[in-house]
Design a protein around this motif. Structure first.
Motif, mmCIF file in Angstrom:
data_model
loop_
_atom_site.group_PDB
_atom_site.id
_atom_site.type_symbol
_atom_site.label_atom_id
_atom_site.label_comp_id
_atom_site.label_asym_id
_atom_site.label_seq_id
_atom_site.Cartn_x
_atom_site.Cartn_y
_atom_site.Cartn_z
ATOM 1 N N LEU A 121 0.823 -1.197 0.000
ATOM 2 C CA LEU A 121 0.000 0.000 0.000
ATOM 3 C C LEU A 121 0.867 1.260 0.000
ATOM 4 N N PRO A 122 0.633 2.170 -0.934
ATOM 5 C CA PRO A 122 1.438 3.397 -1.003
ATOM 6 C C PRO A 122 0.904 4.453 -0.030
ATOM 7 N N LEU A 123 0.826 4.072 1.246
ATOM 8 C CA LEU A 123 0.214 4.913 2.267
ATOM 9 C C LEU A 123 1.086 4.922 3.522
ATOM 10 N N PRO A 124 1.020 5.993 4.308
ATOM 11 C CA PRO A 124 1.828 6.056 5.531
ATOM 12 C C PRO A 124 1.265 5.183 6.645
ATOM 13 N N ASP A 125 2.073 4.893 7.618
ATOM 14 C CA ASP A 125 1.654 4.119 8.782
ATOM 15 C C ASP A 125 0.523 4.840 9.514
ATOM 16 N N GLY A 126 -0.415 4.036 10.027
ATOM 17 C CA GLY A 126 -1.457 4.569 10.892
ATOM 18 C C GLY A 126 -2.311 5.662 10.294
ATOM 19 N N CYS A 127 -2.655 5.542 9.021
ATOM 20 C CA CYS A 127 -3.388 6.615 8.345
ATOM 21 C C CYS A 127 -4.895 6.375 8.268
ATOM 22 N N ALA A 128 -5.373 5.204 8.684
ATOM 23 C CA ALA A 128 -6.794 4.872 8.523
ATOM 24 C C ALA A 128 -7.361 4.273 9.802
ATOM 25 N N ALA A 174 -2.296 -8.694 4.639
ATOM 26 C CA ALA A 174 -2.700 -8.594 6.044
ATOM 27 C C ALA A 174 -1.709 -7.750 6.839
ATOM 28 N N HIS A 175 -0.426 -7.950 6.602
ATOM 29 C CA HIS A 175 0.584 -7.169 7.312
ATOM 30 C C HIS A 175 0.565 -5.693 6.889
ATOM 31 N N GLU A 176 0.296 -5.435 5.634
ATOM 32 C CA GLU A 176 0.186 -4.057 5.181
ATOM 33 C C GLU A 176 -1.011 -3.353 5.837
ATOM 34 N N LEU A 177 -2.109 -4.077 5.976
ATOM 35 C CA LEU A 177 -3.268 -3.479 6.626
ATOM 36 C C LEU A 177 -2.998 -3.201 8.099
ATOM 37 N N ARG A 178 -2.251 -4.090 8.741
ATOM 38 C CA ARG A 178 -1.878 -3.832 10.131
ATOM 39 C C ARG A 178 -1.031 -2.553 10.234
ATOM 40 N N ARG A 179 -0.172 -2.349 9.244
ATOM 41 C CA ARG A 179 0.713 -1.181 9.260
ATOM 42 C C ARG A 179 -0.062 0.118 9.095
ATOM 43 N N VAL A 180 -1.019 0.152 8.165
ATOM 44 C CA VAL A 180 -1.673 1.417 7.843
ATOM 45 C C VAL A 180 -2.862 1.733 8.738
ATOM 46 N N LEU A 181 -3.336 0.747 9.504
ATOM 47 C CA LEU A 181 -4.450 1.012 10.405
ATOM 48 C C LEU A 181 -3.960 1.552 11.744
ATOM 49 N N ARG A 182 -4.734 2.439 12.312
ATOM 50 C CA ARG A 182 -4.456 2.930 13.653
ATOM 51 C C ARG A 182 -4.795 1.840 14.668
ATOM 52 N N PRO A 183 -4.249 1.901 15.882
ATOM 53 C CA PRO A 183 -4.573 0.900 16.902
ATOM 54 C C PRO A 183 -6.089 0.787 17.097
ATOM 55 N N GLY A 184 -6.559 -0.445 17.116
ATOM 56 C CA GLY A 184 -7.991 -0.678 17.262
ATOM 57 C C GLY A 184 -8.763 -0.672 15.960
ATOM 58 N N GLY A 185 -8.075 -0.367 14.840
ATOM 59 C CA GLY A 185 -8.753 -0.335 13.547
ATOM 60 C C GLY A 185 -9.233 -1.706 13.120
ATOM 61 N N ARG A 186 -10.364 -1.751 12.481
ATOM 62 C CA ARG A 186 -10.959 -3.020 12.074
ATOM 63 C C ARG A 186 -10.898 -3.213 10.564
ATOM 64 N N VAL A 187 -10.817 -4.479 10.167
ATOM 65 C CA VAL A 187 -10.849 -4.867 8.760
ATOM 66 C C VAL A 187 -12.184 -5.541 8.496
ATOM 67 N N LEU A 188 -12.907 -5.056 7.504
ATOM 68 C CA LEU A 188 -14.199 -5.622 7.127
ATOM 69 C C LEU A 188 -14.057 -6.251 5.745
ATOM 70 N N VAL A 189 -14.315 -7.545 5.677
ATOM 71 C CA VAL A 189 -14.131 -8.304 4.444
ATOM 72 C C VAL A 189 -15.494 -8.767 3.936
ATOM 73 N N ARG A 190 -15.859 -8.303 2.768
ATOM 74 C CA ARG A 190 -17.094 -8.751 2.107
ATOM 75 C C ARG A 190 -16.676 -9.664 0.964
ATOM 76 N N ASN A 191 -17.015 -10.955 1.073
ATOM 77 C CA ASN A 191 -16.534 -11.890 0.056
ATOM 78 C C ASN A 191 -17.384 -13.146 0.040
ATOM 79 N N ALA A 192 -17.281 -13.879 -1.048
ATOM 80 C CA ALA A 192 -17.794 -15.249 -1.101
ATOM 81 C C ALA A 192 -16.698 -16.172 -0.586
#
Length: 246
Positions: free
Chosen positions: A95-102, A121-139
């Motif tokens: 992700l071309p985004l800074p740490d803790g931006c979302a 998964a590791h990239e999402l951990r990096r860019v999310l702030r503490p307590g940030g949640r991941v919502l996955v909509r998928n089959a």
């Protein structure tokens, strides 16, 4: 599973055929609001944003800012960017985004397109702030019998069997520091009637349908048209899973 190359024509076909009317997402709006605890001023990362249907929904529903990340140039061109939707070229694995931006991340029908689920998964951990949640909509394999395409084109279930399963996804995110919080199936109304749903289908905009041979595709369309004729008022309701990790 046939891959779709998104040039301008394919991206527009996707927008017309695959985007779900906003009023067909009532259950999703309620579930997302309860799960993600979003509030005006927060930032949501929309990974694999496509043509921006959910980016605009998040903006309008919750008053949040959206970072819409999408690798396909033609898809990005159709995202309605404004002062609350920033369109970014990129992939989940880098992700071309800074740490803790979302404050939260949304992955809508994206898992099966990822080249490296663990890296994502590791990239999402990096860019999310503490307590940030991941919502996955998928089959997910074994959980797709109420998907409209599987109902009328049953051969598409074999393609979903190749998708990452719930346990595989949870394991990848656990290694990145996430915990599975919930998993539920939710309805979405793809069109007011089955006949209108049939009219919107574009084989070249759907990797599941594109992978079918002509005979199987035509047989599925015949089943769909028959069901629409038998019950003209029946809504085109499909079901998908919402997996929440935090």
């Amino acid at each position: 599973m046939a891959a779709i190359r998104y040039d301008a024509a394919a991206a527009e076909a996707y927008r017309r055929a695959r985007e779900i009317p906003r009023d067909g997402l009532t259950a999703w709006r309620a579930a997302i609001g309860a799960s993600a605890r979003l509030a005006p001023g927060m930032t949501v990362l929309d990974v694999g944003a496509g043509t921006g249907a959910f980016a605009t929904a998040f903006r309008d529903w919750y008053g949040v800012r959206v970072l819409a990340v999408e690798p396909a140039d033609a898809m990005r061109a159709l995202v309605p960017a404004d002062d609350r939707i920033e369109v970014v070229a990129g992939r989940a694995e880098s992700l071309p985004l800074p740490d803790g931006c979302a404050d939260a991340a949304w992955l809508g029908s994206v898992l099966h397109h990822l080249a490296d689920l663990d890296a994502a998964a590791h990239e999402l951990r990096r860019v999310l702030r503490p307590g940030g949640r991941v919502l996955v909509r998928n089959a997910f394999p074994g959980r797709c019998s109420r998907d409209l395409r599987v109902r009328f084109f049953p051969e598409t279930a074999a393609g979903i069997d190749d998708y990452p399963g719930v346990e595989r996804v949870c394991a990848a995110f656990a290694a990145a520091g996430f915990t599975r919080l919930s998993l539920e199936s939710l309805p979405q109304q793809n069109a007011p009637t089955l006949a209108e749903f049939a009219d919107r289908i574009r084989r070249d905009a759907d990797s599941k349908l594109a992978s079918l041979g002509d005979a199987r595709f035509e047989a599925g369309m015949a089943r769909l048209r028959s069901a629409a004729a038998a019950d003209p008022a029946a809504p085109a309701t499909s079901w998908m899973d919402l997996l929440v990790l935090g």
